[in-house]
Scaffold this motif. Sequence first.
Motif, PDB file in Angstrom:
ATOM      1  N   PHE A  44    -108.778  11.204  -0.326  1.00 32.84           N
ATOM      2  CA  PHE A  44    -109.111  12.053  -1.470  1.00 32.84           C
ATOM      3  C   PHE A  44    -108.991  13.499  -1.020  1.00 32.84           C
ATOM      4  O   PHE A  44    -109.669  13.926  -0.086  1.00 32.84           O
ATOM      5  CB  PHE A  44    -110.528  11.778  -1.969  1.00 32.84           C
ATOM      6  N   LYS A  45    -108.130  14.256  -1.681  1.00 33.12           N
ATOM      7  CA  LYS A  45    -107.903  15.651  -1.313  1.00 33.12           C
ATOM      8  C   LYS A  45    -108.738  16.555  -2.199  1.00 33.12           C
ATOM      9  O   LYS A  45    -108.688  16.458  -3.427  1.00 33.12           O
ATOM     10  CB  LYS A  45    -106.432  16.016  -1.453  1.00 33.12           C
ATOM     11  N   LEU A  46    -109.528  17.424  -1.565  1.00 30.88           N
ATOM     12  CA  LEU A  46    -110.330  18.416  -2.255  1.00 30.88           C
ATOM     13  C   LEU A  46    -109.653  19.761  -2.009  1.00 30.88           C
ATOM     14  O   LEU A  46    -109.769  20.322  -0.912  1.00 30.88           O
ATOM     15  CB  LEU A  46    -111.756  18.430  -1.701  1.00 30.88           C
ATOM     16  N   ASP A  47    -108.915  20.269  -2.990  1.00 31.46           N
ATOM     17  CA  ASP A  47    -108.160  21.509  -2.802  1.00 31.46           C
ATOM     18  C   ASP A  47    -109.059  22.637  -2.310  1.00 31.46           C
ATOM     19  O   ASP A  47    -110.117  22.907  -2.868  1.00 31.46           O
ATOM     20  CB  ASP A  47    -107.464  21.923  -4.101  1.00 31.46           C
ATOM     21  N   GLY A  48    -108.626  23.271  -1.236  1.00 32.32           N
ATOM     22  CA  GLY A  48    -109.352  24.392  -0.671  1.00 32.32           C
ATOM     23  C   GLY A  48    -110.534  23.993   0.201  1.00 32.32           C
ATOM     24  O   GLY A  48    -111.165  24.839   0.820  1.00 32.32           O
ATOM     25  N   ILE A  49    -110.863  22.707   0.229  1.00 29.97           N
ATOM     26  CA  ILE A  49    -112.002  22.231   1.032  1.00 29.97           C
ATOM     27  C   ILE A  49    -111.531  21.331   2.156  1.00 29.97           C
ATOM     28  O   ILE A  49    -111.870  21.547   3.310  1.00 29.97           O
ATOM     29  CB  ILE A  49    -113.039  21.504   0.155  1.00 29.97           C
ATOM     30  N   GLY A  50    -110.752  20.303   1.829  1.00 32.60           N
ATOM     31  CA  GLY A  50    -110.257  19.411   2.864  1.00 32.60           C
ATOM     32  C   GLY A  50    -109.857  18.060   2.311  1.00 32.60           C
ATOM     33  O   GLY A  50    -109.690  17.896   1.105  1.00 32.60           O
ATOM     34  N   ILE A  51    -109.709  17.113   3.211  1.00 33.64           N
ATOM     35  CA  ILE A  51    -109.290  15.765   2.831  1.00 33.64           C
ATOM     36  C   ILE A  51    -110.301  14.767   3.387  1.00 33.64           C
ATOM     37  O   ILE A  51    -110.665  14.829   4.562  1.00 33.64           O
ATOM     38  CB  ILE A  51    -107.892  15.440   3.401  1.00 33.64           C
ATOM     39  N   LEU A  52    -110.758  13.860   2.519  1.00 29.75           N
ATOM     40  CA  LEU A  52    -111.600  12.746   2.942  1.00 29.75           C
ATOM     41  C   LEU A  52    -110.697  11.543   3.106  1.00 29.75           C
ATOM     42  O   LEU A  52    -109.870  11.263   2.238  1.00 29.75           O
ATOM     43  CB  LEU A  52    -112.668  12.445   1.888  1.00 29.75           C
ATOM     44  N   ARG A  53    -110.846  10.824   4.231  1.00 31.40           N
ATOM     45  CA  ARG A  53    -110.026   9.644   4.493  1.00 31.40           C
ATOM     46  C   ARG A  53    -110.909   8.508   4.983  1.00 31.40           C
ATOM     47  O   ARG A  53    -111.895   8.744   5.672  1.00 31.40           O
ATOM     48  CB  ARG A  53    -109.014   9.931   5.596  1.00 31.40           C
ATOM     49  N   ILE A  54    -110.503   7.288   4.647  1.00 33.57           N
ATOM     50  CA  ILE A  54    -111.161   6.113   5.193  1.00 33.57           C
ATOM     51  C   ILE A  54    -110.388   5.724   6.446  1.00 33.57           C
ATOM     52  O   ILE A  54    -109.168   5.588   6.410  1.00 33.57           O
ATOM     53  CB  ILE A  54    -111.186   4.962   4.178  1.00 33.57           C
ATOM     54  N   ARG A  55    -111.109   5.598   7.554  1.00 32.52           N
ATOM     55  CA  ARG A  55    -110.490   5.269   8.830  1.00 32.52           C
ATOM     56  C   ARG A  55    -111.166   4.054   9.439  1.00 32.52           C
ATOM     57  O   ARG A  55    -112.363   3.862   9.291  1.00 32.52           O
ATOM     58  CB  ARG A  55    -110.646   6.428   9.820  1.00 32.52           C
TER      59      ARG A  55
END
Length: 92
Positions: A44-55
Amino acid sequence: MPLTKSQILVDLAEKTGLKKKDVAGLFIAYNELVAKVLKKEKKFKLDGIGILRIRQSKARMGRNPATGEPIKIKAKTRVRCTVAKALKDKVL
């Protein structure tokens, strides 16, 4: 000191002109959307904040810090965040 959820809601309500109750509803809906997309897309990309990923982390050997005894650490699924460069530049 970190902001509380209530403080965040008050600040957003003041800045947007919405009621705190409405902002709280948006906050909940946004969190649900993030969880839904992460489950489906694994990102999930949060523009200007970062990216959340399941790892997936692999099983590995660790060490009990109190006794020094080797222990097995199970594989697990984690949510990881990569901070956007734009946010790093603003903060740092």
